[in-house]
Design a protein around this motif. Sequence first.
Motif, PDB file in Angstrom:
ATOM      1  N   PRO A 217       5.308  75.883  17.162  1.00 32.81           N
ATOM      2  CA  PRO A 217       5.508  77.035  17.393  1.00 32.81           C
ATOM      3  C   PRO A 217       6.805  77.397  18.004  1.00 32.81           C
ATOM      4  N   GLU A 218       7.595  78.528  17.813  1.00 35.26           N
ATOM      5  CA  GLU A 218       8.921  78.622  18.447  1.00 35.26           C
ATOM      6  C   GLU A 218       8.984  79.972  19.053  1.00 35.26           C
ATOM      7  N   SER A 219      10.118  80.180  20.023  1.00 34.60           N
ATOM      8  CA  SER A 219      10.325  81.223  20.379  1.00 34.60           C
ATOM      9  C   SER A 219      11.998  81.528  20.483  1.00 34.60           C
ATOM     10  N   GLN A 220      12.467  82.474  20.695  1.00 36.67           N
ATOM     11  CA  GLN A 220      13.994  82.600  20.988  1.00 36.67           C
ATOM     12  C   GLN A 220      14.320  82.228  22.410  1.00 36.67           C
ATOM     13  N   HIS A 221      13.392  81.800  23.260  1.00 37.06           N
ATOM     14  CA  HIS A 221      13.683  81.118  24.594  1.00 37.06           C
ATOM     15  C   HIS A 221      13.909  79.601  24.287  1.00 37.06           C
ATOM     16  N   LYS A 222      14.753  79.091  23.837  1.00 29.94           N
ATOM     17  CA  LYS A 222      14.491  77.448  23.267  1.00 29.94           C
ATOM     18  C   LYS A 222      15.465  76.629  24.166  1.00 29.94           C
ATOM     19  N   LEU A 223      15.066  75.541  24.567  1.00 34.40           N
ATOM     20  CA  LEU A 223      15.864  74.611  25.302  1.00 34.40           C
ATOM     21  C   LEU A 223      16.060  73.459  24.422  1.00 34.40           C
ATOM     22  N   PHE A 224      17.352  72.626  24.507  1.00 36.84           N
ATOM     23  CA  PHE A 224      17.350  71.176  23.803  1.00 36.84           C
ATOM     24  C   PHE A 224      17.287  70.425  25.007  1.00 36.84           C
ATOM     25  N   VAL A 225      16.554  69.368  24.918  1.00 37.35           N
ATOM     26  CA  VAL A 225      16.376  68.302  25.626  1.00 37.35           C
ATOM     27  C   VAL A 225      16.826  67.064  25.199  1.00 37.35           C
ATOM     28  N   GLY A 226      18.048  66.449  25.891  1.00 40.01           N
ATOM     29  CA  GLY A 226      18.457  65.168  25.268  1.00 40.01           C
ATOM     30  C   GLY A 226      18.159  63.981  26.483  1.00 40.01           C
ATOM     31  N   ASN A 227      18.593  62.830  25.936  1.00 38.12           N
ATOM     32  CA  ASN A 227      18.699  61.510  26.851  1.00 38.12           C
ATOM     33  C   ASN A 227      17.185  61.325  26.926  1.00 38.12           C
ATOM     34  N   LEU A 228      16.193  61.502  26.031  1.00 37.17           N
ATOM     35  CA  LEU A 228      14.927  61.106  26.251  1.00 37.17           C
ATOM     36  C   LEU A 228      14.696  59.832  26.201  1.00 37.17           C
ATOM     37  N   SER A 229      13.783  59.101  26.913  1.00 36.17           N
ATOM     38  CA  SER A 229      13.372  57.840  26.763  1.00 36.17           C
ATOM     39  C   SER A 229      12.600  57.723  25.585  1.00 36.17           C
ATOM     40  N   TRP A 230      12.616  56.452  24.823  1.00 37.69           N
ATOM     41  CA  TRP A 230      12.144  56.467  23.492  1.00 37.69           C
ATOM     42  C   TRP A 230      10.473  56.485  23.523  1.00 37.69           C
ATOM     43  N   SER A 231       9.999  56.175  24.719  1.00 45.16           N
ATOM     44  CA  SER A 231       8.688  56.366  24.743  1.00 45.16           C
ATOM     45  C   SER A 231       8.114  58.010  25.048  1.00 45.16           C
ATOM     46  N   VAL A 232       9.038  58.714  25.312  1.00 44.89           N
ATOM     47  CA  VAL A 232       8.490  60.326  25.380  1.00 44.89           C
ATOM     48  C   VAL A 232       7.846  60.710  24.171  1.00 44.89           C
TER      49      VAL A 232
END
Length: 125
Positions: free
Chosen positions: A40-55
């Motif tokens: 599900p998506e909305s117009q209020h969207k964040l990009f989340v980078g530099n995540l640990s491989w385990s997330v």
Amino acid sequence: MSTVEDCEEVIKNLDGSQYGGRTLRVNFSDKPKAKEPLYPESQHKLFVGNLSWSVTTESLTQVFQEHGNVVGARVLYDGDTGRSRGYGFVCYSTKEEMDNAMETLNGVELEGREMRISLALGKKS
């Protein structure tokens, strides 16, 4: 084909024609379905980078849910290896929730790595 109209044109032009001494039968195997989003998506969207491989998508949702109503979240994985690509997206129901999460969580450590959060930009064409 990218549209139903393109498919119909190909069917009209090729169905019943001859190729290599054989008659071609060209049709829809099943009517194409509209492409639905993977989450599900909305117009209020964040990009989340530099995540640990385990997330995982679940752990990402859990962290961001503490800062507003998460409409949908997703960690992206490499199709060939199945490994996390180290980034994901989170969608909120309101701009205020999205802004609050970005301000509060940017630079916060999650499973050993500091998340980099920004507004998600549209797909590049």
